[in-house]
Design an enzyme around this catalytic site. Structure first.
Site, short mmCIF file in Angstrom:
data_model
loop_
_atom_site.label_atom_id
_atom_site.label_comp_id
_atom_site.label_asym_id
_atom_site.label_seq_id
_atom_site.Cartn_x
_atom_site.Cartn_y
_atom_site.Cartn_z
N HIS A 1 0.84 -1.21 0.00
CA HIS A 1 0.00 0.00 0.00
C HIS A 1 0.87 1.26 0.00
O HIS A 1 0.58 2.24 -0.69
CB HIS A 1 -0.88 0.06 1.25
CG HIS A 1 -1.85 -1.06 1.39
ND1 HIS A 1 -1.71 -2.04 2.35
CD2 HIS A 1 -2.99 -1.35 0.72
CE1 HIS A 1 -2.73 -2.89 2.26
NE2 HIS A 1 -3.52 -2.49 1.28
N GLN B 1 -9.00 -7.51 -10.11
CA GLN B 1 -9.64 -6.26 -9.66
C GLN B 1 -9.27 -5.11 -10.60
O GLN B 1 -10.13 -4.30 -10.98
CB GLN B 1 -9.19 -5.95 -8.23
CG GLN B 1 -9.54 -4.57 -7.73
CD GLN B 1 -9.27 -4.39 -6.25
OE1 GLN B 1 -10.05 -4.85 -5.43
NE2 GLN B 1 -8.19 -3.73 -5.89
O1 PAF Z 1 -7.87 -3.59 -3.05
C1 PAF Z 1 -8.51 -3.22 -2.04
O2 PAF Z 1 -7.96 -3.02 -0.95
C2 PAF Z 1 -10.01 -3.05 -2.13
O3 PAF Z 1 -10.59 -4.01 -2.96
C3 PAF Z 1 -10.42 -1.63 -2.58
C4 PAF Z 1 -9.93 -1.33 -3.97
C5 PAF Z 1 -9.85 -0.61 -1.60
C6 PAF Z 1 -11.95 -1.51 -2.58
O4 PAF Z 1 -12.48 -1.76 -1.32
#
Ligand code: PAF
Length: 280
Positions: A37, A153
């Site tokens: 992150h 995603q």
């Molecule tokens: O990848 C993530 O942490 C989640 O799927 C996101 C994109 C924040 C959506 O809740």
């Protein structure tokens, strides 16, 4: 770093910041932040004038028997880490702010949203697309940063951005791995020491597939068999999927080539992990 808990406040802060500092980046997260992150926040900081992040454990993307209630939460630590990365604004809404009583609208990214993780976790990508669309509306970012680890995603969100004409550029950032090559994930916290050893099979499976590919093997079937064999031969690992797919559509390809997404998902004890590599 300013922290906004309401949509109204977040929208105002983002608009002000964007007009003062130019390009606005958004780093959406569910918290329990790790180096993966932080690498998104760092890149956003390097590329944009202003950086917003969000922390929201989105109930809509968890199935009824999934880990929503035990999903790791570490808000104070997360805030300190985002602040240290130079994030300007954090959006940290409660569930009632994101999904007020009576909210019924959802975004379903048909077809692609039911592939890979979408096949194993019905409704998952509807939950992801819905919350990300809302985050985009609230923050109106120029760029949004996501990790390549969640390759499916990314494909789903890119499709949504195209279909709904969001004026945001989706930026994919490389997978960050620990020294033992396990891809970083907030869910790695669930792994016992022995689970962790078993979990290394995911990366080994991808390496085996890549090695066959660079040795000239193009048949996806053979590559998938190779990866599956590596996972199956590791005690404590239950295969969810092993796939060679088009990175944009997530549809299986017959012949793997440069750009093909090699992806795996497996259960290690009670924990479902994913990993992938894009063929060179
Ligand atoms: O990848 C993530 O942490 C989640 O799927 C996101 C994109 C924040 C959506 O809740």
């Amino acid at each position: 770093m300013k922290i906004a808990e309401t949509v109204v406040e977040m929208r105002r802060l983002c608009r002000d910041l964007r007009s003062a500092k130019g390009l606005l980046a958004l780093v959406p997260t569910m918290g329990a932040l790790h180096e993966g992150h932080l690498s998104l926040a760092r890149r956003a900081r390097a590329e944009c004038g202003a950086v917003a992040a969000s922390i929201f454990v989105n109930p809509l993307q968890f199935g009824p028997n999934e880990d929503f209630s035990k999903y790791p939460r570490a808000f104070a630590d997360d805030c300190a880490r985002l602040e240290a990365e130079g994030v300007d604004i954090l959006f940290a809404p409660g569930a009632a702010e994101m999904y007020p009583e009576g909210a019924v609208t959802k975004i379903s990214v048909d077809g692609i949203g039911d592939r890979l993780d979408g096949a194993s976790r019905p409704g998952h990508f509807t939950g992801v697309a819905t919350v990300v669309a809302k985050l985009f509306h609230v923050t109106e970012p120029d760029r949004a940063y996501f990790g390549q680890k969640d390759a499916a995603q990314l494909a789903v969100l890119r499709q949504m951005v195209r279909d709904l004409n969001f004026g945001v550029e989706v930026v994919a950032c490389p997978i960050v791995r620990d020294a033992d090559r396990l891809a970083l994930s907030s869910r790695n916290k669930y792994l016992s020491a022995s689970d962790r050893q078993h979990a290394l099979a995911l990366h080994r499976a991808l390496q085996a597939m890549e090695a066959r590919l660079s040795g000239g093997e193009r048949s996806s079937k053979t590559l998938v068999e190779e990866g599956t064999e590596v996972l199956r031969s590791e005690a404590g690992v239950r295969v969810d999927y092993v796939a060679a797919v088009d990175a944009q559509t997530l549809l299986p390809v017959e012949r793997a080539e440069a750009g093909t997404l090699l992806a795996v998902a497996a259960w290690v004890g009670q924990t479902r992990l994913i990993d992938n590599v894009v063929a060179a």
